[in-house]
Design an enzyme around this catalytic site. Structure first.
Site, PDB file in Angstrom:
ATOM      1  N   ASP A 169       0.685  -1.047  -0.069  1.00 28.90           N
ATOM      2  CA  ASP A 169       0.021  -0.025  -0.036  1.00 28.90           C
ATOM      3  C   ASP A 169       1.045   1.202   0.003  1.00 28.90           C
ATOM      4  O   ASP A 169       1.486   1.701   1.020  1.00 28.90           O
ATOM      5  CB  ASP A 169      -1.001   0.082   1.240  1.00 28.90           C
ATOM      6  CG  ASP A 169      -1.876  -1.071   1.284  1.00 28.90           C
ATOM      7  OD1 ASP A 169      -1.484  -2.181   0.714  1.00 28.90           O
ATOM      8  OD2 ASP A 169      -2.801  -0.874   2.091  1.00 28.90           O
TER       9      ASP A 169
ATOM     10  N   LYS B  94      -6.889   3.248  -2.244  1.00 19.94           N
ATOM     11  CA  LYS B  94      -7.312   3.113  -0.811  1.00 19.94           C
ATOM     12  C   LYS B  94      -7.411   4.543  -0.278  1.00 19.94           C
ATOM     13  O   LYS B  94      -6.748   5.539  -0.717  1.00 19.94           O
ATOM     14  CB  LYS B  94      -6.176   2.385  -0.258  1.00 19.94           C
ATOM     15  CG  LYS B  94      -6.165   2.534   1.263  1.00 19.94           C
ATOM     16  CD  LYS B  94      -4.952   1.768   1.874  1.00 19.94           C
ATOM     17  CE  LYS B  94      -5.053   1.817   3.206  1.00 19.94           C
ATOM     18  NZ  LYS B  94      -3.635   1.061   3.838  1.00 19.94           N
TER      19      LYS B  94
ATOM     20  N   LYS C  17     -10.168   0.006  -1.367  1.00 25.31           N
ATOM     21  CA  LYS C  17      -9.960  -0.309   0.184  1.00 25.31           C
ATOM     22  C   LYS C  17     -10.392   0.985   1.032  1.00 25.31           C
ATOM     23  O   LYS C  17      -9.785   2.145   0.530  1.00 25.31           O
ATOM     24  CB  LYS C  17      -8.642  -0.643   0.351  1.00 25.31           C
ATOM     25  CG  LYS C  17      -8.088  -0.902   1.834  1.00 25.31           C
ATOM     26  CD  LYS C  17      -6.862  -1.493   1.998  1.00 25.31           C
ATOM     27  CE  LYS C  17      -6.317  -1.661   3.506  1.00 25.31           C
ATOM     28  NZ  LYS C  17      -5.072  -1.999   3.549  1.00 25.31           N
TER      29      LYS C  17
END
Length: 222
Positions: A93, A156, A186
């Protein structure tokens, strides 16, 4: 809108990245996290790259790059991501340069993500943290499109460390519209109840970053 009774505990667990990114986390804390993840049946754990490698049979291992500010040089983010994959990370990430996004320099955002994607190759999933609470709606959509062009697998919402806040239903809906089901979404940051989790899933979230996974899951029926 979905509510906590329209989703089962197992369905939601399969969407969770059980997360420990606190700077004071110890090896013992990570071992506890892994045990909790296996007991809860979640998809993944997400830990700081310095805690790698770890053994977590049956659990996806995620980590972060350029975290939490995103102000690292792109080559540093890329090297961090590549090293993490070499140390067993299945997913990375990365945090974008939020300032570049706010300035409307989406080519810089694109180049940043491309650098990380190329450095880590296709061996692992790339999630792009956009820090949605700090961006206006137009920038959220533009950054998501840049992430798609750069070869990301997910966008995300948040690091969970930015003072502007974490995941919101509005941001997730914008992100879902921008990527049209082609990327995962996400939601992360400040998700502490089953009701909040269900609302984010209804808005389009396909993965949830949670540090309070058990408390959230306890609100869903078996």
């Amino acid at each position: 809108m979905a509510n906590s009774t329209s989703l089962t505990r197992a369905e939601v667990a399969a969407m969770i990245d059980h997360t420990l990114l606190a700077p004071e986390a110890t090896t013992a804390d990570v071992e506890t996290l892994i045990a909790e993840a296996r007991a809860l049946g979640v998809c993944a754990i997400c830990i700081s790259p310095s805690m790698l490698p770890v053994r977590a049979p049956g659990v996806v291992i995620a980590t972060v790059a350029g975290f939490p500010s995103g102000k690292h040089h792109s080559l540093v983010k890329g090297a961090e991501a590549r090293l993490a994959v070499e140390h067993g990370a299945d997913e990375v990430d990365m945090v974008i340069d939020v300032g570049a996004a706010l300035a409307g320099d989406y080519n810089a955002v694109l180049a940043d993500i491309v650098t990380v994607r190329e450095a880590m190759g296709d061996r692992a999933v790339l999630k792009v943290i956009i820090e949605s609470a700090a961006l206006p709606d137009a920038a959220i959509a533009a950054v998501c499109r840049a992430a798609e062009r750069a070869g990301a697998n997910f966008v995300k919402t948040s690091t969970g460390f930015h003072p502007a806040g974490g995941a919101t239903v509005h941001a997730v809906a914008l992100m879902a519209e921008a990527v049209g089901g082609r990327l995962g979404i996400k939601a992360s940051g400040g998700i502490r109840t089953s009701e909040a989790a269900a609302e984010l899933i209804a808005a389009g979230a396909t993965r949830l970053g949670l540090s309070k996974s058990r408390a959230v899951l306890d609100g869903f029926p078996a």
